[in-house]
Write an enzyme that holds these catalytic residues in place. Structure first.
Site, PDB file in Angstrom:
ATOM      1  N   GLU A  51       1.039  -1.277  -0.222  1.00  0.00           N
ATOM      2  CA  GLU A  51       0.104  -0.133  -0.062  1.00  0.00           C
ATOM      3  C   GLU A  51       0.897   1.300   0.135  1.00  0.00           C
ATOM      4  O   GLU A  51       0.462   2.250  -0.720  1.00  0.00           O
ATOM      5  CB  GLU A  51      -1.083  -0.020   1.233  1.00  0.00           C
ATOM      6  CG  GLU A  51      -1.754   1.047   1.537  1.00  0.00           C
ATOM      7  CD  GLU A  51      -2.001   1.424   3.179  1.00  0.00           C
ATOM      8  OE1 GLU A  51      -2.005   0.360   3.671  1.00  0.00           O
ATOM      9  OE2 GLU A  51      -2.215   2.535   3.367  1.00  0.00           O
TER      10      GLU A  51
ATOM     11  N   ASP B 224       0.669   3.653  -3.070  1.00  0.00           N
ATOM     12  CA  ASP B 224       0.288   4.905  -2.913  1.00  0.00           C
ATOM     13  C   ASP B 224       1.058   5.817  -4.007  1.00  0.00           C
ATOM     14  O   ASP B 224       0.580   6.944  -4.463  1.00  0.00           O
ATOM     15  CB  ASP B 224       0.381   5.390  -1.468  1.00  0.00           C
ATOM     16  CG  ASP B 224       0.383   6.815  -1.125  1.00  0.00           C
ATOM     17  OD1 ASP B 224      -0.772   7.469  -1.522  1.00  0.00           O
ATOM     18  OD2 ASP B 224       1.352   7.589  -0.684  1.00  0.00           O
TER      19      ASP B 224
ATOM     20  N   ASP C 209      -6.665   1.508   0.621  1.00  0.00           N
ATOM     21  CA  ASP C 209      -5.607   0.674   0.730  1.00  0.00           C
ATOM     22  C   ASP C 209      -5.526  -0.517   0.019  1.00  0.00           C
ATOM     23  O   ASP C 209      -4.588  -0.680  -0.428  1.00  0.00           O
ATOM     24  CB  ASP C 209      -5.703   0.131   2.203  1.00  0.00           C
ATOM     25  CG  ASP C 209      -5.514   1.588   3.271  1.00  0.00           C
ATOM     26  OD1 ASP C 209      -5.492   2.417   2.952  1.00  0.00           O
ATOM     27  OD2 ASP C 209      -5.750   1.279   4.615  1.00  0.00           O
TER      28      ASP C 209
ATOM     29  N   GLU D 167      -4.415   0.932  -3.449  1.00  0.00           N
ATOM     30  CA  GLU D 167      -3.056   1.211  -3.506  1.00  0.00           C
ATOM     31  C   GLU D 167      -2.016  -0.059  -3.490  1.00  0.00           C
ATOM     32  O   GLU D 167      -1.125  -0.211  -4.320  1.00  0.00           O
ATOM     33  CB  GLU D 167      -2.869   1.872  -2.210  1.00  0.00           C
ATOM     34  CG  GLU D 167      -3.596   3.507  -2.527  1.00  0.00           C
ATOM     35  CD  GLU D 167      -3.302   4.125  -1.234  1.00  0.00           C
ATOM     36  OE1 GLU D 167      -3.568   5.602  -1.342  1.00  0.00           O
ATOM     37  OE2 GLU D 167      -2.929   3.765   0.032  1.00  0.00           O
TER      38      GLU D 167
END
EC number: 3.1.26.3
Lengths: 232, 232
Positions: free
Chosen positions: A49, A53, A122, A125
């Site tokens: 994650e 991101d 999350d 990502e």
């Protein structure tokens, strides 16, 4: 391991085939599942994650930069914020059916984590982090062309571009009103300054916001006021 | 156009040669210069800064992810924050002599903008945005290997990893003390929740912080307290 119908679905809908399925598996393993199965020594999806991101931030930034060659930086930043926020990413997760395949602990499952927006954000990502490690950034761009860029093209994030303008339009539907922003506090050390602002319409405070500069705090306050006005 | 000695310096120190020098020129043009020379129709460096910010975020994230395969996401996030913050990026700008070549308006020059950390941070981002457009992400990685990664390897950002631990170590030098974090406020709409926290040592409030979750707000409060304690 991750369900074989999901592997098929990824291939059929998005043309994505993982070389290393353990990365895909890691992306779909929530920390609550790891904690409930300590004996398996699994990895949760949080490191992926972290990586995903940043991959998504660049993917969206690059696209906005090239698509809007005449827009100033402030507009690009606002569109990027709208496109990468929880509401957007959790929506992409659901669209891609990621919510069906995340492995959760029983407690979190009962608590309704499977539909929790931050969990779905999350997950989106983490999936992109895994895709990046498995196949490189071109694969993320190809996936974004299918799931993110069409929404940018449709102007889905442009409405969020400028909350102050949106608030003004909202409250002035029935005639002229007076909108004022007040700086309430400046806190934090110099390298991480925080500004707190409220917004008053005809003298009544309708919202407040926090940001790393006055402009950002005002945008947040306007967004807060709009959210409350629309909920009325 | 950008000074020819700077073009030589970039080539000699970093092996960087721009194909499109107008991108390099744009990266080194501050908005105050554009405003003072409206007749020239120049572009300022803010759009490149927007792009470079995301390029650097991924460059640093990718490096940390691979360098620290056993660190949890929280550690990676704190190191990334430390490596991409104003203090770090402005330092890189100075190390690369970028401060010598930024074109400023006269008013900003007099106001001391050339040494302003946020300006130098923006400049570092804009340069990386220009490099990315001119030569692709591999060039940013190569540059980061020369100017960012050695500092990560030297542990320069690890000290910032966990402010709560650092605060604890600082205040407990002379024996056991009681450290408490209090949640003061939760504000903002659901998709942009803000938490405000203060930290008290033996009952005396020493700092406060804001963050998108309680943990982040506590880290910010600890950092604030440490900054104030060290300034004493």
């Amino acid at each position: 391991m991750v369900a074989s119908e999901f592997v098929s679905e990824l291939r059929q809908r998005y043309g994505i085939e993982f070389k290393d399925l353990s990365l895909l598996d890691e992306a779909f393993t929530h920390s609550s599942y790891v904690n409930e199965h300590k004996e398996l020594g699994l990895k949760d999806n949080e490191r992926l994650e972290f990586l995903g991101d940043a991959v998504l931030e660049l993917t969206v930034s690059d696209y906005l930069y090239r698509k809007f060659p005449d827009r100033p930086e402030g507009d690009l930043t606002r569109m990027r914020s709208a496109a990468v926020r929880t509401r957007a990413f959790s929506g992409f997760s659901k669209e891609a059916h990621f919510d069906r395949y995340i492995k959760l602990g029983k407690g979190e499952e009962r608590a309704g984590a499977r539909t929790r927006l931050t969990l779905l954000e999350d997950l989106f990502e983490a999936f992109n982090g895994a895709l990046y490690l498995d196949q490189g950034r071109e694969a993320n761009i190809k996936f974004a062309k299918q799931i993110i860029f069409p929404k940018i093209d449709a102007g889905e994030f442009s409405a969020d571009m400028d909350h102050k303008t949106a608030l003004q339009e909202y409250v002035q539907q029935d005639g002229e009103v007076d909108i004022e922003y007040h700086l309430l506090a400046e806190t934090g050390p110099a390298h991480a300054r925080q500004f707190q602002v409220d917004v008053a319409v005809d003298g009544t405070v309708l919202g407040s916001g926090i940001g790393k500069n006055k402009k950002a705090a005002e945008q947040a306050a306007a967004d807060d006021a709009l959210t409350k006005l629309r909920a009325k």
